[in-house]
Structure formats: C-alpha cells, structure tokens
Scaffold this motif. Sequence first.
Motif, PDB file in Angstrom:
ATOM      1  N   ILE A 150      22.273 -22.632  -4.293  1.00 45.91           N
ATOM      2  CA  ILE A 150      22.414 -21.468  -4.902  1.00 45.91           C
ATOM      3  C   ILE A 150      23.241 -20.522  -3.893  1.00 45.91           C
ATOM      4  N   ALA A 151      23.423 -20.783  -2.694  1.00 45.78           N
ATOM      5  CA  ALA A 151      23.930 -20.021  -1.796  1.00 45.78           C
ATOM      6  C   ALA A 151      25.708 -20.582  -2.147  1.00 45.78           C
TER       7      ALA A 151
ATOM      8  N   VAL B  25      26.717 -18.793  -5.135  1.00 49.86           N
ATOM      9  CA  VAL B  25      27.159 -17.333  -4.796  1.00 49.86           C
ATOM     10  C   VAL B  25      28.640 -17.438  -4.372  1.00 49.86           C
TER      11      VAL B  25
ATOM     12  N   ALA C  17      31.120 -17.657  -6.523  1.00 44.92           N
ATOM     13  CA  ALA C  17      31.410 -16.564  -7.791  1.00 44.92           C
ATOM     14  C   ALA C  17      32.016 -15.624  -7.075  1.00 44.92           C
ATOM     15  N   LEU C  18      31.443 -15.318  -5.777  1.00 46.53           N
ATOM     16  CA  LEU C  18      32.055 -14.011  -5.117  1.00 46.53           C
ATOM     17  C   LEU C  18      33.539 -14.181  -4.631  1.00 46.53           C
TER      18      LEU C  18
ATOM     19  N   SER D 129      31.593 -20.346 -12.125  1.00 46.15           N
ATOM     20  CA  SER D 129      30.302 -19.944 -11.087  1.00 46.15           C
ATOM     21  C   SER D 129      29.874 -18.590 -11.682  1.00 46.15           C
ATOM     22  N   ARG D 130      31.060 -17.774 -11.996  1.00 48.18           N
ATOM     23  CA  ARG D 130      30.674 -16.486 -12.053  1.00 48.18           C
ATOM     24  C   ARG D 130      29.987 -15.885 -13.468  1.00 48.18           C
TER      25      ARG D 130
ATOM     26  N   LEU E 233      26.492 -17.542 -12.707  1.00 49.81           N
ATOM     27  CA  LEU E 233      25.482 -16.734 -11.935  1.00 49.81           C
ATOM     28  C   LEU E 233      25.093 -15.465 -12.538  1.00 49.81           C
ATOM     29  N   THR E 234      26.067 -14.794 -13.501  1.00 51.44           N
ATOM     30  CA  THR E 234      25.803 -13.447 -14.025  1.00 51.44           C
ATOM     31  C   THR E 234      24.671 -13.681 -15.063  1.00 51.44           C
TER      32      THR E 234
ATOM     33  N   VAL F  57      21.214 -14.386 -13.301  1.00 55.01           N
ATOM     34  CA  VAL F  57      20.674 -13.250 -12.582  1.00 55.01           C
ATOM     35  C   VAL F  57      20.186 -12.274 -13.557  1.00 55.01           C
TER      36      VAL F  57
ATOM     37  N   THR G 189      23.894 -26.955 -10.520  1.00 59.18           N
ATOM     38  CA  THR G 189      23.230 -25.550 -10.438  1.00 59.18           C
ATOM     39  C   THR G 189      21.849 -25.535 -10.823  1.00 59.18           C
TER      40      THR G 189
END
Lengths: 285, 339
Positions: A20-21, A24, A27-28, A79-80, A83-84, A87, A260
């Motif tokens: 998951i890290a 993230v 994505a970031l 991945s963005r 992840l969006t 979450v 993922t």
Amino acid sequence: MEKRFFWLRSGRVITGLSIIALLVICALFAPWLAPNDPTEQDILNTLVPPVWQTGGDWTFPLGTDGLGRCVLSRIIYGSRIALTVAVFGALGAMILGSVLAHIAGYFGGWVDWVIGRVVEIWLSFPPVILSLILMVGLGAGLQNVILAIIVVDWTRFCRVLRSDVMVVARRDYVAAARLLGFSHWRTVTREILPATLPLLITLMSLEMGVAVVVEAILSFVGMSVGAEVPAWGQMIADARADIYQAPWTLILPILAIFVTVFGFNILGDGLRRTLDTRLTQTERA
Amino acid sequence: MSGPVMKLLLRRLLTLIPTLILVSLLLFCILRMLPVDPAAMSLPPNATNAEIEAMRIEMGLDKPLIQQYGIWFGNIIHGDFGASIHYRTAVSKLVLDTLPATIELALAAMVFATLFGVLGGLWLFYTRGGVVESVLDLGTVALLSIPEFLWGLFFMLLFGVSLDLLPFIGRLGAGVDRPETITGFLLIDSLLAGSPLTFLDAIRHMILPSVALGLSAAPPIMRILRSTLMDVYQEDYIHQARQRGISEGRILIFHALKNAFLPTLSLMGVQFGFLFGGTLLVEIIYSYPGMGNLMVDAIRNADLPIIQTVGLTYCVMVLLISMVVDVLYLVLNPKLREA
C-alpha cells in the motif's frame, strides 16, 4: 516493540502495508516518477515492447500501447484512480454500513427488522449488475464511481458487523453503562464501538481491495472515469485489441490490479489474525 | 417431497413477491435518474419537439413517477416487458434468446466452483498445522485477490492466445453446425440434434469462461469448509469413530465432511448469487452471446427497456438460486426437517 504496535509483528500486515505504501508513493509522486506523459500519443512508437524484449527502448521501459502511450507512466498514473476509489469508496461504505449495523444491532426490534429487509433487497442484486445500473443512472465520472461503490457495498459491513454488535450489546458491561445513566449515543460509541472496531478495520481493508476491483470493472466496460483518464481497467479494455501483437499491454495492468488487491487483502487477513481477541495464539502465528 | 420442504418452498415463494416488487421499484427509480430522455431516444434524431412531446405522453412519461412504475409493473405481470428502442423487437424475446446461454455458463461455473472449493478446502484441512498449510493459506489470500475478469483475461492469454489450446470467442467455432434452437441450451440442443461434434465444440468453448468464473467463487468456499472441518473435529463422535478403528480417510469423508457441508452450502448460496452477476464480465471477455453482452450493448445504446428487464432477470435468478440452496439445506439437514 511497544505494546500498542503489536500488530506490526505480523508478516502479513507488514507485506500489506509495504504494497500500500508503494501504491501511495506512486499516486502522490506520479508526475515525478512517470518517465512520460501518460496521455501523450506517439504514433511513430506504437506497441513498443518492454526493455527486456528485443526492440525494447529505455524511453518506454514497459513499452507502449496501440496509441503509442507509455505503459509504465499509465500504470503509475492509474494508481491515483485506484487509491482514490479505495480510500473514499471504502470509507463511505464503511460509515454507512457500520452506522446502520450499530443501530440495528443495538436497538434490535423493528429497526433491526427494517434494516435487515433493506440488506436483503440489496443482496438480491448481483453487485456487478447493481453498480452498472447505478452508473447508468448517475452517469460516468470518478465521484459517481465512488458513490456507486458506497451504495452497493455498505451491505458488506452491515451484514457482518450487525451480529457482532448484537453479541457485544448483550454483555454485562454494556448493561452496567446503561444503568449508570449513559445515553444511547455514549453507550454505543464508548462501550460497543471499541469492541467492534477490530472487525470494522479488517472489513475496511478488504473493502478497499473490492473498491479497486469495482473501479477496474467499470473502467473495463467503459462506465467509469472516461477513456482519456489513465486507469488500469481502461488500459485492459484498450489492450484487448492488440492481444496478439502486444500481450504485455494486457498483462501489466492485470498485475497492477492483482498486486494492489493482494496488498489490501493480506493486510486485512493479517489484521484479522492479530486484532481478533477470540483467535488463539497458535492461530495467529 | 416431504411436508416441511413444501412448506418452506411455499413460504419462500410468498416472500418472493414483495421482494420482487421492492427490487423492481429500486431498479426503476435508479434508472429514472438517467440524464437522457427515453422519448427522444426512441425517435429518429430529426424528430420535432411536438413529436417528442407526443411520444412522452404515449410512453406515459408525463405521469408521476409512482404511476409510471405502476404501468411498468402492471405490464410485466401481463408478460409485456416493452420493446427495445434500438433493436425494435420485444425485450422478452431478446432476453429469452440470451438467458439460456448465461444459465448454461453459470451452471458450469457452479460445478467448477464446488469442485475447486471442496477439494481446496479438504486440501487446506488435510495439511493443517504444517508448513504446507501456511503456504496454502497465503495462496488462498492471493486467490481471493483475483476477480473473475482477471482470471478470464489471464486464461484467454495463456490457453487461448499463447498455447492455442482452447477457443475463446463465442459459443461455437466458425465451421461447426449450429443445431436448431429448441431449449436454447446449446449442450442439450446439440444432443437433441444428434451432433456430437457440436456438443464437444460447445464444451470446449465453455471451459475457459466457466473455469475463470468458478475459480473466483471458490476461495471463500475453501476457507469455510476448512474452518468448519476444524470445528467438527472437536466433536466427540470423531474421537469415538477413531476409537472404533475407522480409518482417517473414512472419518474425513463419511463422518466429518457430511456434517461440515451444511455451513459451506449456505455460503455457496451467497457465492453463486455473486457468480451469476460475474457471468456478465466473463461474457464480455469471451464475446459469449448471453445476457451480459445484451446488457452492456443496451447500456451503450441507452436502451432503457432492455436494461430494466435484464437487470430484473439477474435479480430473479439470484433469488431463485438462494431459494434452491435453502431447500437443499433443509433436505440435507435432518435437525431442521423434524422441527
């Protein structure tokens, strides 16, 4: 290790958190990590193979798709979206589902009956069909994908948590809290919620994986964020046309989804084993 | 059939009616949020506003929502599901043409799901406490992370494209005789027509989609079978059977499995409901001419009558599956039968 971080001793939890890290970070920092613009089409360089195959080129480490777009950059940007939805979709489904589960399990009676019937109606829809129909009604777009995930998947929380709440609500210390004059609100949030929280966290982790899959499915059938946004399901749908010439354009987004979802599932499994006080020491190992 | 089973069946059929009314109401309301105008959709693009208005009145779109729903549901009861806007044919015909293909695929997938689920569960249980178990256990988490559409694509790549072992498009190959449609179930029709080659080809076409679907439904079945077997082995009758000198294999199959199967069965009811929805994705991947492809095409054409009817048909199938599983549960469970 400090006692409150005992769950970090589980290999599964560590594995899940690492995956998951990584997600993230992708994505970031997508604009810095991606070698190319994920939407830029390079008509001269379509279906370039990955670097390890003959004809590969370091400009496109994982090759390009049928429109000459960089596969690695599209996976990183994808991945963005993943992840969006993971979450916000899971958070929304968790809040709606667990609030209803606590109401049903705590008050029982007709409230429980009504919520139970609503869950039953929801369960007569196959999840794929209900989310597709919702997307038809709502129209495409990221917000609507998240809304569809919440509306479809709150029952996963409600069904499982309700029986847990019922067990806890009948314990002596809950009755004691009521006798001390605690309000319903205070009893549920201070006495019952701490006991149901481990299950809730576990379900949340699993639901994040489900949300990623649902988004991929909706992208795959063209009902999600739209063809111009890089998303893994969209990549799969695009790659089907070139399945013979460029199987890697199909395999790579499949792997991205699998890794993922595996990350969220293994985290959930690890948390279940470490947080569930009813499991014995041997089962936890 | 014995009395309690009939009683349950009757009760389930009676609760089916209110459930269906609520399900169809929900479906109807969601689809009425659709941003396109069904009246404008069903007319050629050069229609005048007056024509669209006339169509709205003809379709009952000027009436309040609940009345529109009443008209729709009333028509359904009379077997009138409306006409497709795009194909200009009765929706009921389109659904009846595609439903058998989907049911055939789902049934084959349920067989594979049961097979993988039970064998996997026994294997997990058999290796309990060892190193193999922890590896297998991680394996089930990995299996749980692969949804049906990823299996479908993966099998298509591996067995279809790379190894060229099995066909992966449609229900039949190009040069194969199509039997006359009698039941719509290709396996039955080809046998009725007396063409074994068609039968074999249809089976070959079903293997990849149904195994993909079955594999995605199997992991939860494996896990619950393993954990109920663990519980069952704490019971006295297992120790007694051991003391009577019955072999471990016999105890597992004839004593433990028989009793551990009931919780597994009720989970299978839920899993098979999900599986039936999953046929949609597998059908798209394998261009399988079932209800899933009809649905997705209808969504692309904003063909509301088809979307509504197909959506409702999926729900009816899920309700039927859960009813069948409930009845099986009662038939297999002597405790409930006597009560």
